[in-house]
Design an enzyme around this catalytic site. Structure first.
Site, PDB file in Angstrom:
ATOM      1  N   ARG A 146       2.967  -5.490  -6.864  1.00 22.23           N
ATOM      2  CA  ARG A 146       3.221  -6.881  -7.236  1.00 22.23           C
ATOM      3  C   ARG A 146       3.168  -7.016  -8.754  1.00 22.23           C
ATOM      4  O   ARG A 146       2.439  -6.280  -9.430  1.00 22.23           O
ATOM      5  CB  ARG A 146       2.175  -7.819  -6.617  1.00 22.23           C
ATOM      6  CG  ARG A 146       2.123  -7.828  -5.092  1.00 22.23           C
ATOM      7  CD  ARG A 146       1.029  -8.786  -4.625  1.00 22.23           C
ATOM      8  NE  ARG A 146       0.957  -8.874  -3.171  1.00 22.23           N
ATOM      9  CZ  ARG A 146       0.116  -8.183  -2.410  1.00 22.23           C
ATOM     10  NH1 ARG A 146      -0.723  -7.321  -2.977  1.00 22.23           N
ATOM     11  NH2 ARG A 146       0.093  -8.338  -1.097  1.00 22.23           N
ATOM     12  N   LYS A 170      -4.427  -8.698  -4.098  1.00 24.09           N
ATOM     13  CA  LYS A 170      -4.790 -10.045  -3.657  1.00 24.09           C
ATOM     14  C   LYS A 170      -6.185 -10.043  -3.047  1.00 24.09           C
ATOM     15  O   LYS A 170      -6.526  -9.164  -2.265  1.00 24.09           O
ATOM     16  CB  LYS A 170      -3.787 -10.550  -2.613  1.00 24.09           C
ATOM     17  CG  LYS A 170      -2.508 -11.116  -3.194  1.00 24.09           C
ATOM     18  CD  LYS A 170      -1.677 -11.734  -2.104  1.00 24.09           C
ATOM     19  CE  LYS A 170      -0.439 -12.425  -2.648  1.00 24.09           C
ATOM     20  NZ  LYS A 170       0.358 -13.044  -1.562  1.00 24.09           N
ATOM     21  N   ARG A 246      10.022  -4.901  -5.071  1.00 30.10           N
ATOM     22  CA  ARG A 246       9.030  -4.673  -4.009  1.00 30.10           C
ATOM     23  C   ARG A 246       9.728  -4.651  -2.647  1.00 30.10           C
ATOM     24  O   ARG A 246       9.467  -3.796  -1.804  1.00 30.10           O
ATOM     25  CB  ARG A 246       7.971  -5.773  -4.066  1.00 30.10           C
ATOM     26  CG  ARG A 246       6.851  -5.676  -3.019  1.00 30.10           C
ATOM     27  CD  ARG A 246       5.800  -6.717  -3.378  1.00 30.10           C
ATOM     28  NE  ARG A 246       4.878  -7.023  -2.306  1.00 30.10           N
ATOM     29  CZ  ARG A 246       3.767  -6.330  -2.055  1.00 30.10           C
ATOM     30  NH1 ARG A 246       3.467  -5.280  -2.792  1.00 30.10           N
ATOM     31  NH2 ARG A 246       2.953  -6.687  -1.074  1.00 30.10           N
ATOM     32  N   HIS A 269      -0.772  -5.383   2.445  1.00 27.46           N
ATOM     33  CA  HIS A 269      -0.735  -6.520   3.357  1.00 27.46           C
ATOM     34  C   HIS A 269      -1.974  -6.519   4.250  1.00 27.46           C
ATOM     35  O   HIS A 269      -2.352  -5.479   4.787  1.00 27.46           O
ATOM     36  CB  HIS A 269       0.513  -6.466   4.249  1.00 27.46           C
ATOM     37  CG  HIS A 269       1.765  -6.836   3.543  1.00 27.46           C
ATOM     38  ND1 HIS A 269       3.023  -6.491   3.991  1.00 27.46           N
ATOM     39  CD2 HIS A 269       1.977  -7.544   2.395  1.00 27.46           C
ATOM     40  CE1 HIS A 269       3.931  -6.960   3.162  1.00 27.46           C
ATOM     41  NE2 HIS A 269       3.323  -7.594   2.197  1.00 27.46           N
ATOM     42  N   TYR A 278      10.160  -6.517   6.935  1.00 23.25           N
ATOM     43  CA  TYR A 278      10.988  -5.494   6.306  1.00 23.25           C
ATOM     44  C   TYR A 278      11.678  -4.573   7.314  1.00 23.25           C
ATOM     45  O   TYR A 278      12.314  -3.600   6.921  1.00 23.25           O
ATOM     46  CB  TYR A 278      10.142  -4.643   5.356  1.00 23.25           C
ATOM     47  CG  TYR A 278       9.636  -5.408   4.170  1.00 23.25           C
ATOM     48  CD1 TYR A 278      10.486  -5.772   3.129  1.00 23.25           C
ATOM     49  CD2 TYR A 278       8.303  -5.782   4.089  1.00 23.25           C
ATOM     50  CE1 TYR A 278      10.017  -6.479   2.045  1.00 23.25           C
ATOM     51  CE2 TYR A 278       7.829  -6.495   2.999  1.00 23.25           C
ATOM     52  CZ  TYR A 278       8.692  -6.843   1.984  1.00 23.25           C
ATOM     53  OH  TYR A 278       8.227  -7.559   0.915  1.00 23.25           O
TER      54      TYR A 278
END
Length: 299
Positions: A146, A170, A246, A269, A278
């Protein structure tokens, strides 16, 4: 109400370890709801019931908010009332039976190999900024990182002996990302040459890997501007941003046989459902796999 919001914000920051970006969305959603309650002259969170919620939802749709935005607001309010209920500030969660609007999940855009090759060929590798731009592009495509993670990568986070990069993602979730030969070559060239020349333009000693033209840490906005300039130099008409790279990383990995669990780990994730978006593949690749795999596809 403001006192409860302060407590909830601290809970998100300390106990849930939520990112500042996530916390801001929660606060904005709750501030919006509080403003609605003030308009309706409702002074207690305990007084919120199904009728009031229906009025609030009607207001949101009249503002022409999309289903995704409405869904996020409901989710924020569910979490807030769950927090209040657990701390015995309300007797029940009035949002628990409110269903989230169904949202569409658009297929992420990605670049084809030919488009990537154009981008990889535009940087002047004899110029410090060109070396930086090439290394940045290679790292985005090699790792699926990211942009917020990339701007925080420090020199000490890179281990060239095993070809990995430490990333703090994150919610402060840490992971190690492998990178291949092309990214390693571009990164070493930039760090040993171009980055040293950029450092000569500043009296400070930033430990960020990617620097701007003045020798300071490169921001996420700066990274986006670099990609836009590279697209312009490549005379391409597609829109390219870090998240599209990404998407491209994830799509190409799946097309070449990577499994979802591995990709989930690489992308950072929390839920596999975030990775499953995806699983789309190009028609050409789908046909190629079919022709190679089905027993009666060929003569």
């Amino acid at each position: 109400m403001r006192h409860f919001l302060t407590d909830f914000t601290e809970y998100l920051q300390i106990e849930k370890n939520a990112s500042p970006y996530t916390v801001r969305f929660y606060v904005d959603d709750l501030e919006d709801f509080f403003a609605f309650l003030e308009e309706e002259q409702i002074s207690s969170l305990e007084d919120v019931n199904q009728r009031i919620i229906r009025v609030y939802l009607t207001r949101l749709y009249k503002r022409k908010l999309g289903r995704r935005s409405v869904s996020r607001k409901i989710s924020s309010l569910k979490s807030f009332y769950r927090f209040l209920e657990r701390h015995e500030q309300v007797t029940a969660n009035p949002f628990i039976y409110v269903s989230l609007p169904k949202t569409t999940h658009p297929i992420p855009g990605f670049l084809y190999t030919e488009e990537l090759e154009k981008l990889f060929s535009v940087s002047d590798l004899n110029d410090p900024l060109g070396q930086r731009n090439q290394a940045l592009l290679e790292i985005f495509y090699a790792t699926g990182i990211r942009v917020s993670e990339c701007q925080n990568v420090k020199l000490g986070h890179i281990d060239f002996t095993i070809g990995t990069m430490f990333v703090n993602g994150k919610g402060n979730k840490e992971r190690y990302l492998p990178f291949g030969h092309f990214a390693e070559t571009a990164l070493e060239h930039y760090i040993n040459d171009g980055r040293e020349k950029l450092l000569e333009k500043t009296t400070s000693s930033p430990d960020a890997v990617f620097l701007n033209a003045r020798g300071g840490p490169l921001t996420a906005r700066g990274m986006r501007m670099i990609l836009n300039k590279m697209v312009e130099n490549a005379a391409m008409t597609v829109h390219v941003h870090p998240h599209k790279l990404r998407h491209t990383f994830a799509t190409h990995m799946l097309n070449e046989g990577a499994d979802l669990r591995t990709l989930q780990e690489l992308l950072g994730h929390e839920n596999l459902s975030s990775t499953q978006i995806y699983t789309h593949v190009t028609k050409d690749h789908l046909r190629e796999v079919y022709m190679d795999s089905h027993p009666r596809a060929k003569e």
